[in-house]
Structures are given as structure tokens and as C-alpha cells.
Design a protein around this motif. Structure first.
Motif, PDB file in Angstrom:
ATOM      1  N   GLU A 122      66.019  35.630  -7.742  1.00  0.00           N
ATOM      2  CA  GLU A 122      65.290  34.517  -8.358  1.00  0.00           C
ATOM      3  C   GLU A 122      63.817  34.865  -8.579  1.00  0.00           C
TER       4      GLU A 122
ATOM      5  N   ILE B  80      59.173  23.404 -11.208  1.00  0.00           N
ATOM      6  CA  ILE B  80      58.307  23.229 -10.034  1.00  0.00           C
ATOM      7  C   ILE B  80      57.360  24.430  -9.931  1.00  0.00           C
ATOM      8  N   MET B  81      57.901  25.623 -10.172  1.00  0.00           N
ATOM      9  CA  MET B  81      57.071  26.829 -10.105  1.00  0.00           C
ATOM     10  C   MET B  81      55.979  26.800 -11.177  1.00  0.00           C
TER      11      MET B  81
ATOM     12  N   PHE C  41      67.907  22.202  -5.148  1.00  0.00           N
ATOM     13  CA  PHE C  41      67.453  22.177  -6.544  1.00  0.00           C
ATOM     14  C   PHE C  41      68.170  23.222  -7.386  1.00  0.00           C
TER      15      PHE C  41
ATOM     16  N   ALA D 135      65.386  25.064  -1.750  1.00  0.00           N
ATOM     17  CA  ALA D 135      65.993  26.194  -2.457  1.00  0.00           C
ATOM     18  C   ALA D 135      67.487  25.953  -2.668  1.00  0.00           C
TER      19      ALA D 135
ATOM     20  N   LEU E  13      58.869  32.895 -16.434  1.00  0.00           N
ATOM     21  CA  LEU E  13      57.619  32.129 -16.440  1.00  0.00           C
ATOM     22  C   LEU E  13      56.551  32.851 -17.244  1.00  0.00           C
TER      23      LEU E  13
ATOM     24  N   ARG F  86      63.624  36.968 -11.675  1.00  0.00           N
ATOM     25  CA  ARG F  86      63.877  36.192 -12.879  1.00  0.00           C
ATOM     26  C   ARG F  86      62.707  35.266 -13.202  1.00  0.00           C
ATOM     27  N   MET F  87      62.166  34.610 -12.176  1.00  0.00           N
ATOM     28  CA  MET F  87      61.026  33.707 -12.380  1.00  0.00           C
ATOM     29  C   MET F  87      59.841  34.463 -12.967  1.00  0.00           C
TER      30      MET F  87
ATOM     31  N   VAL G 283      53.208  31.305  -5.258  1.00  0.00           N
ATOM     32  CA  VAL G 283      53.481  29.976  -5.814  1.00  0.00           C
ATOM     33  C   VAL G 283      54.720  29.369  -5.139  1.00  0.00           C
TER      34      VAL G 283
ATOM     35  N   ALA H 275      55.041  25.841  -3.162  1.00  0.00           N
ATOM     36  CA  ALA H 275      56.022  24.843  -3.601  1.00  0.00           C
ATOM     37  C   ALA H 275      57.142  24.647  -2.577  1.00  0.00           C
TER      38      ALA H 275
ATOM     39  N   LEU I 169      59.607  26.692  -1.679  1.00  0.00           N
ATOM     40  CA  LEU I 169      60.894  27.113  -2.245  1.00  0.00           C
ATOM     41  C   LEU I 169      61.223  28.501  -1.714  1.00  0.00           C
ATOM     42  N   ASP I 170      62.317  28.613  -0.991  1.00  0.00           N
ATOM     43  CA  ASP I 170      62.735  29.890  -0.438  1.00  0.00           C
ATOM     44  C   ASP I 170      63.581  30.625  -1.482  1.00  0.00           C
TER      45      ASP I 170
ATOM     46  N   THR J  42      68.416  25.668 -11.028  1.00  0.00           N
ATOM     47  CA  THR J  42      67.530  26.687 -11.594  1.00  0.00           C
ATOM     48  C   THR J  42      66.395  26.103 -12.434  1.00  0.00           C
TER      49      THR J  42
ATOM     50  N   LYS K 249      63.769  24.356 -10.294  1.00  0.00           N
ATOM     51  CA  LYS K 249      62.921  25.341  -9.605  1.00  0.00           C
ATOM     52  C   LYS K 249      61.914  25.948 -10.576  1.00  0.00           C
ATOM     53  N   ARG K 250      62.392  26.266 -11.780  1.00  0.00           N
ATOM     54  CA  ARG K 250      61.519  26.864 -12.788  1.00  0.00           C
ATOM     55  C   ARG K 250      60.323  25.939 -13.072  1.00  0.00           C
TER      56      ARG K 250
END
Lengths: 476, 98
Positions: free
Chosen positions: B22, A350-351, A342, A339, B30, B25-26, B10, B14, B16-17, A344, A347-348
Motif C-alpha cells: 500500500e 485520508i492520505m 477502511f 487500516a 498520490l 501504491r500510495m 503522513v 493519519a 493508518l497502518d 482503498t 485510505k487514499r
């Protein structure tokens, strides 16, 4: 640096070195000084001095120094792929392509800025700040190989290499008014290239003209036992000499206009002017169909992030790079390291990739994208039964202003509309500068069948002579 | 549309913390990207084989001959926590492992 030296193409400078008319140490120092004074943020690292004791008189590349995109692992030299998660990483080995360039007689000038892990079309996603376009410093150089493109366009490097996954060589070459080649998948070894999407990534040259691209690519290709997907290149990359296009059949995809928002009028104008020039050189030009090309972008933005989500799993704070919260439990260390390290966009993606591969969505997203990929390859195979090359603008737009598209991922992804179909099919393509639109360079793209590089480069050379593009305004 | 729970799921897969901001926004970004991508599901792809890779290499065998590799201490130079025994140090999986 003397004006005369700066005016020389890389191939011409190398020829002078081989003839004993130019001291390679003087050439290196001239470019090193320019690269060190770089105010475009094109370089992330510049060499202190040339390698000593080298004799370039019999070498292919003539001692002409090369700039290398940051993501190529280079022994003992910072190789950070534009990411903070790899800050300070100096690999214990070099990428095969970097080794081949050194052995071919091109010493390393420096490492160039890029979008983080090559994810981007503007170089604004670099963890080390954006690179500026030498044609207009308020604008982006394109990406992800934006540092390499800006360095060559501005005359901070004689030539450079980059990587192309969905357009990352061709699009910045177009936006900076230089030449970029994405070779056939497998032509260049991927060993030591920090991976983004392994079934798409290819290394290639970014150069001032077509002849330089042919020469640099010749030194890069070849099967490598460290990359089982690399292939023996049939024959060699020939230096171009063609003056006409008699008998060459060019296909212009009817799907060109199916991009959301359309193509910038000035880009379309220069594209059509170049097509007319090709006809004047003897080429036949007809409309062709690539019915699935408008879906290539969707397939690409599933396949590339899916592969990236797997490739980037290795950045976990264990073997190299950043570690955050090392005293916490393992899961917390992993997820906080990633977190923090990486950016933005990474991360986008990867998600997006993790989602597309996750249980319950795999078939609907990733599985469908792989079938579209098959259809795109079939479309090209049918087109190449009738045409030698398919031609398009390289990018729908000229260089845009910094920050103009950073808040709209989808608008940024549309940059790649004309460049993603080729890597999905594994075929080669070249972008050459074909003119200006509102004072900014426009790229013209030719794509050919697998391993048609020599013919493709030859055709691009004939067009280049007819176009007579002047890149000097970017070199002041 | 991706909701908050899906984004968190997700993100956990992955490793990701993500911050709350965030996650919000994701979910929105997305969803927009996926809406665009959805269009490929309207294509008739019945009976089309998938292409995972353009190079038709099934098994890339080579002779099983050992070649020199990088010395251990060189590889460990880049590690955040090399151990005295010559390994990569990691925290305990602990209670929160997942």
C-alpha cells in the motif's frame, strides 16, 4: 406487483392514497417485495413491514415509501455508510432529514448502497459490493448515491434520498436516467448524515421525475437547531407547472470543452439537442464564462479530502464500529483498526487530505484551494448577473463498465468535472435525463443561484415535458 | 513526487497502518493526483480571500437551556469495549504511543 402501480410516479401514488383510492399498506408491500428481490445490490437493508397505525390521508408525502442512502443515521437500522468499519452499526438516533420524511408521511423502505463514506463516482468503493446499473448490468450506476439511483431507476423504490458532495446525487441520477437535486448548501440539515466533507455535503432527492423531486425536497428542507449551518428556506419548494421557458436566460460555459479527454460525443449531442429544445420553448441561450471552473476539480480534491481526513478521525475503534488488536497499545489499536476497516479509496483520500493539511504544505495546497473556491463563487455570481441558469451535461460520460476506472483514481475523479463547481459555491443544481447515447442515459444539468430551487425545478419541468424521456426500459 | 518516507510520515499522522504494498501504491497514485492538482498553484490568487465555508454564520448561538440527551447505556451499546463503570474502554497508550 401490478403494472399500473409500478407506472405511478411517487407524487401520483401519494395523491391516490390521500384520496382513499390506494391502500398505503398495499403500496408499501408491493415495493418492499421488489426491494427484497433486488438483484442489483442496490439495497443494503430492506424493511420487514410498514410502520403500523399510520394515517397518510392528510400527509404531504401520502405514505409513499422512501429508500434512504446508507449514510443517513436511522435509529435501530443498520447505518454503515458503505464501510466495513461501521459494519452492524445501528445508531441510537435518526438524521433530521430521515425524521422529517417519516413525519411528512414517507415510511422507510430500506437503506441503499453507496461508495464508502460517499467517496466515489461508481458505487464500486462500497464495502458491501458494487451496485449494478439497471440499464446494463455490466455497468456502474454512478456514485456515490448509486444504490438510491439504481433502486429508483429499476422501480425497486418509488423515490429515494442521497447526498451530494461533489456530484454524488446528480451523477448517479444522470447515469441511471432519473432526476437528482443537490439543494443550496444549508437548505437541508446535515444532522445525522455520516460526514464526508462538512462544508460541501448536502442531502437531496433522487426521483423518477421532476415533480417527485420537488415534493420530496419540500419535506426535507428547513433550519434545524442540531445543525448550525442549516438555514431557513425562504418560502416553500413549489410544485412545477411551467410549460415554456419564455424569458429564461441560459448560459452555456465556454469552459465545457476544457476537460481532459473531452466529452463523449453522444453526451454532447444530447446536450446540444436539449439546449435547442430549450430555445424552442422560448429560452435565450448564450455562451458564458466560468474561467475558474476547470480548476474546480483540483480545489475539490484538496478541500474534500482535507475535511474528510478530519471527519474520519472519529473511526478509531473506541465509541462504535470495528476494533482490531484491542490488546495492543493505543496507537497500534487505532492504526490497525483503521487500516483494516477502511477501503482503498478512503485510505487514499485520508492520505491526500492529511498531506494537504500537514505542516509545510497547508498554505500551498489547502490555502490555495480555498482561494480558488472564492474565485469559483465569484465566477457564478457574475454568470448569474446575466443568466438565470448555467447548463452543462451532468457527466462527461454515460455509465462505464465495472472495473473500467478503478485502477486510475484520476480518471475516476474526472467524472466530477461538471458537478464539483456547484457545491464549492454552495449553489443548487438539478440533473434530468435528456436522452440516450448508445442506449445509455445522459443527464442535463441546470444550476442556479442560492435558494433558486423552485424556479430551477420549474424550468427543469418544462424541459422534461419537451424531452419526454422514457425510463421504462430500466424498470423491467 | 511523494517518496516512501513522506508516505509513512503522513500514514502515521493519519493513524493508518499501511502494508508495504500500500505504501508503494500510495506514493505513485498520490504523486499522480498531486501533479494534476499542482496546476492551481499557477493561478494568480494574490489578494484573494479564502472561502472555508459558503454560509456566513459567525457564531451560531442558542439559549443555554439543557435538553434531554441519549441515555448512557444506549450510547454504550455500540461501543466495542464498554466498561462496567459506564465508559469507553481503551488499551493503555503504552510505550509505542505517538
Amino acid at each position: 406487483m401490478s403494472e399500473e402501480l409500478l407506472e405511478l410516479t411517487a407524487a401520483a401514488a401519494g395523491e391516490k392514497v390521500r384520496r382513499g383510492e390506494l391502500d398505503p399498506a398495499e403500496l408499501f408491500e408491493a415495493y418492499r417485495a421488489r426491494a427484497a428481490a433486488d438483484d442489483l445490490n442496490a439495497f443494503t437493508w430492506v424493511a420487514d413491514e410498514p410502520p403500523s397505525g399510520q394515517d397518510y390521508r392528510d400527509s404531504l408525502l401520502g405514505g409513499v415509501p422512501v429508500a434512504v442512502k446508507d449514510l443517513f443515521c436511522t435509529e435501530g437500522v443498520p447505518s454503515q455508510a458503505g464501510s466495513r468499519i461501521l459494519e452492524g452499526y445501528r445508531p441510537p438516533y435518526s438524521a433530521t432529514v430521515v425524521r422529517k420524511l417519516r413525519e411528512g408521511g414517507a415510511p422507510l423502505l430500506g437503506k441503499t448502497n453507496q461508495d464508502e463514506f460517499a467517496m466515489g463516482s461508481s458505487t464500486e468503493n462500497s464495502g458491501y459490493g458494487p451496485t449494478l446499473n439497471p440499464w446494463d448490468r455490466r455497468r456502474v450506476p454512478g456514485g456515490s448515491s448509486g444504490g438510491s439511483a439504481a433502486a429508483v431507476a429499476a422501480g425497486l423504490a418509488p423515490w429515494a434520498i442521497g447526498t451530494d458532495t461533489g456530484g454524488s446525487i446528480r451523477q448517479p441520477a444522470a447515469l441511471c436516467g432519473i432526476v437528482g437535486v443537490k439543494p443550496t448548501y444549508g437548505a437541508c440539515s446535515r444532522y445525522g448524515m455520516i460526514a464526508f466533507a462538512s462544508s460541501l455535503d448536502q442531502a437531496g432527492p433522487l426521483t423518477r421525475d421532476v415533480t417527485d423531486a420537488a415534493l420530496l425536497l419540500r419535506a426535507m428542507v428547513g433550519k434545524d437547531r442540531c445543525d448550525s449551518t442549516s438555514l431557513e428556506f425562504p418560502g416553500t419548494i413549489e410544485l412545477p407547472s411551467r410549460e415554456d421557458l419564455k424569458g429564461v436566460r441560459l448560459g452555456v460555459p465556454a469552459e465545457l470543452t476544457e476537460i481532459e479527454g473531452g466529452v463523449e460525443p453522444g453526451v454532447l449531442e444530447q446536450f446540444e439537442r436539449t439546449v435547442a429544445l430549450a430555445e424552442g420553448l422560448g429560452a435565450t441561450v448564450e455562451s458564458c464564462r466560468l474561467p475558474h471552473a476547470p480548476h474546480a476539480l483540483s480545489a475539490y480534491y484538496l478541500i474534500a479530502p482535507a475535511e474528510a481526513s478530519a471527519n474520519l478521525a472519529r473511526y478509531d475503534g473506541v465509541r462504535y464500529g470495528l476494533r482490531v488488536d484491542g490488546s495492543a497499545d493505543l496507537y497500534t489499536m487505532y492504526s490497525r483498526t483503521r487500516a483494516t476497516g477502511f477501503g482503498t479509496e478512503v485510505k487514499r483520500r485520508i492520505m491526500l487530505g492529511t498531506y494537504a493539511l500537514s505542516s509545510g504544505y497547508y498554505e500551498a495546497y489547502y490555502g490555495t484551494a480555498l482561494k480558488v473556491r472564492t474565485k469559483i463563487s465569484e465566477d457564478f455570481a457574475e454568470a448569474f448577473a446575466r443568466f438565470d441558469f448555467v447548463v452543462t451535461p451532468t457527466s462527461p460520460w454515460t455509465a462505464f463498465e465495472l472495473g473500467a476506472k478503478t485502477d486510475e483514481p484520476l480518471a475516476m475523479y474526472l467524472n466530477d468535472f461538471f458537478t464539483v463547481p456547484m457545491p464549492l459555491a454552495g449553489i443548487p443544481a438539478i440533473s434530468i435525463p435528456c436522452g440516450l447515447s448508445n442506449g445509455l442515459p445522459v443527464g442535463f444539468q441546470l444550476a442556479g443561484p442560492a435558494f433558486s430551487e423552485s424556479r430551477m425545478i420549474d424550468a427543469a419541468y418544462a424541459l422534461e415535458q419537451a424531452i419526454g424521456f422514457d425510463g421504462r426500459p430500466a424498470r423491467v | 513526487m511523494l517518496d516512501r518516507a513522506q508516505v509513512l510520515h503522513v500514514a502515521r499522522l493519519a493513524r493508518l497502518d499501511l502494508s508495504d504494498e500500500e505504501v508503494e501504491r500510495m506514493a505513485s497514485e498520490l504523486s499522480k493526483v498531486l501533479d494534476h492538482i499542482e496546476k492551481i498553484r499557477e493561478l494568480d490568487l494574490h489578494g484573494v480571500p479564502p472561502t472555508a465555508h459558503v454560509v456566513d454564520v459567525v457564531n451560531a448561538f442558542r439559549a443555554d437551556v439543557p435538553v434531554p440527551c441519549l441515555p448512557r447505556e444506549v450510547v454504550l451499546q455500540a461501543a466495542p469495549d464498554p466498561t462496567p463503570e459506564g465508559g469507553f474502554g481503551v488499551p493503555s497508550p503504552g510505550a509505542a504511543a505517538g
